[in-house]
Design an enzyme around this catalytic site. Sequence first.
Site, short mmCIF file in Angstrom:
data_model
loop_
_atom_site.label_atom_id
_atom_site.label_comp_id
_atom_site.label_asym_id
_atom_site.label_seq_id
_atom_site.Cartn_x
_atom_site.Cartn_y
_atom_site.Cartn_z
N LYS A 9 0.83 -1.21 0.00
CA LYS A 9 0.00 0.00 0.00
C LYS A 9 0.88 1.27 0.00
O LYS A 9 2.09 1.19 0.22
CB LYS A 9 -0.91 -0.03 1.22
CG LYS A 9 -1.91 -1.19 1.22
CD LYS A 9 -2.88 -1.07 2.38
CE LYS A 9 -3.86 -2.22 2.40
NZ LYS A 9 -4.88 -2.06 3.45
N TYR A 49 -12.36 -2.59 -3.45
CA TYR A 49 -12.86 -2.62 -2.07
C TYR A 49 -14.40 -2.59 -2.02
O TYR A 49 -14.96 -2.21 -0.99
CB TYR A 49 -12.29 -1.44 -1.29
CG TYR A 49 -10.86 -1.65 -0.82
CD1 TYR A 49 -10.49 -2.81 -0.13
CD2 TYR A 49 -9.87 -0.68 -1.05
CE1 TYR A 49 -9.19 -3.01 0.31
CE2 TYR A 49 -8.57 -0.88 -0.60
CZ TYR A 49 -8.24 -2.04 0.08
OH TYR A 49 -6.95 -2.24 0.53
N ARG A 85 -1.32 -14.67 4.08
CA ARG A 85 -2.14 -14.00 5.11
C ARG A 85 -1.49 -14.15 6.48
O ARG A 85 -1.45 -13.20 7.26
CB ARG A 85 -3.55 -14.59 5.13
CG ARG A 85 -4.34 -14.36 3.86
CD ARG A 85 -5.03 -13.04 3.79
NE ARG A 85 -6.04 -12.88 4.81
CZ ARG A 85 -6.81 -11.81 4.93
NH1 ARG A 85 -6.68 -10.80 4.06
NH2 ARG A 85 -7.72 -11.71 5.86
N ARG A 102 2.73 -6.84 9.25
CA ARG A 102 2.00 -5.76 9.93
C ARG A 102 2.44 -5.61 11.39
O ARG A 102 2.49 -4.51 11.92
CB ARG A 102 0.50 -6.00 9.84
CG ARG A 102 -0.05 -5.78 8.43
CD ARG A 102 -1.41 -6.40 8.31
NE ARG A 102 -2.09 -6.08 7.06
CZ ARG A 102 -3.12 -6.78 6.61
NH1 ARG A 102 -3.58 -7.81 7.30
NH2 ARG A 102 -3.70 -6.44 5.48
N ASN A 112 -1.75 -0.09 7.04
CA ASN A 112 -1.31 -1.41 7.50
C ASN A 112 -0.44 -2.11 6.44
O ASN A 112 -0.39 -3.33 6.36
CB ASN A 112 -2.49 -2.27 7.95
CG ASN A 112 -3.44 -2.63 6.82
OD1 ASN A 112 -3.29 -2.13 5.70
ND2 ASN A 112 -4.40 -3.49 7.09
N HIS A 115 -1.93 -5.45 1.43
CA HIS A 115 -3.21 -6.12 1.25
C HIS A 115 -2.92 -7.50 0.64
O HIS A 115 -2.03 -7.63 -0.20
CB HIS A 115 -4.11 -5.33 0.28
CG HIS A 115 -5.30 -6.12 -0.18
ND1 HIS A 115 -6.46 -6.18 0.54
CD2 HIS A 115 -5.47 -6.92 -1.26
CE1 HIS A 115 -7.32 -6.99 -0.09
NE2 HIS A 115 -6.73 -7.44 -1.19
N GLU A 126 -9.25 -10.55 -7.75
CA GLU A 126 -8.31 -9.42 -7.61
C GLU A 126 -7.19 -9.50 -8.64
O GLU A 126 -6.79 -8.47 -9.20
CB GLU A 126 -7.75 -9.40 -6.18
CG GLU A 126 -8.85 -9.03 -5.18
CD GLU A 126 -8.45 -9.17 -3.72
OE1 GLU A 126 -9.26 -8.76 -2.86
OE2 GLU A 126 -7.36 -9.68 -3.41
P1 CMP Z 1 -7.20 -4.70 3.56
O1 CMP Z 1 -6.72 -6.07 3.83
O2 CMP Z 1 -6.58 -3.94 2.45
O3 CMP Z 1 -8.77 -4.78 3.30
C1 CMP Z 1 -9.67 -3.79 3.73
C2 CMP Z 1 -9.01 -2.69 4.46
O4 CMP Z 1 -9.85 -1.84 5.19
C3 CMP Z 1 -8.09 -3.26 5.51
O5 CMP Z 1 -6.98 -3.86 4.91
C4 CMP Z 1 -7.79 -2.06 6.37
O6 CMP Z 1 -6.66 -1.34 5.94
C5 CMP Z 1 -9.04 -1.20 6.14
N1 CMP Z 1 -9.79 -1.03 7.37
C6 CMP Z 1 -10.36 -1.98 8.11
N2 CMP Z 1 -10.97 -1.42 9.19
C7 CMP Z 1 -10.75 -0.08 9.11
C8 CMP Z 1 -11.11 1.03 9.91
N3 CMP Z 1 -11.83 0.87 11.04
N4 CMP Z 1 -10.71 2.25 9.52
C9 CMP Z 1 -9.99 2.42 8.38
N5 CMP Z 1 -9.63 1.39 7.57
C10 CMP Z 1 -10.00 0.16 7.94
#
Ligand code: CMP
Length: 143
Positions: A9, A49, A85, A102, A112, A115, A126
């Site tokens: 990211k 998303y 994962r 992470r 984080n 993805h 994806e």
């Molecule tokens: P990702 O695995 O990319 O898939 C969905 C993303 O949503 C997740 O990682 C987080 O980065 C993001 N996400 C999940 N919960 C929250 C939250 N409460 N606020 C902001 N981003 C979030």
Amino acid sequence: MEQTFLMVKPDGIQRNLTGEIINRFERKGFKLAGAKLMQITDELAKTHYGEHKDKPFFGELVEFITSGPVLAMVFEGENVILTARDMMGKTNPLEAAPGTIRGDYGMTVEKNIIHGSDSPESAEKEISLFFNSSEILDYSKQD
Ligand code: CMP
């Protein structure tokens, strides 16, 4: 061979963690089959998303993932989806174990670092969203 979609990211790119992340998956034994440094459009972010579109953080999520370049990748290997994962750690870096990506580098649930697809169905979806079939390369290791 099983394939998964992984994406460094914008925070991971800005913090120069790209090499470290690729290194972890390569050293584990997975093979890089596709890679693309790209700026995600608003439209692509919303499609990628889509399952989160009703969540309160959807707007921030789209804004963040389009805020700078990402590195989209396809990695392949046995059980790569679940293993990747595990190597990434829990979504919230505060809950992610040390030794995971992470857990070692993540700052917040939004920033984080990485993805990764969570199932064979999402991996297929994806990968085809981010890559043409000609961008996924099949090569064998030379001795
Ligand atoms: P990702 O695995 O990319 O898939 C969905 C993303 O949503 C997740 O990682 C987080 O980065 C993001 N996400 C999940 N919960 C929250 C939250 N409460 N606020 C902001 N981003 C979030």
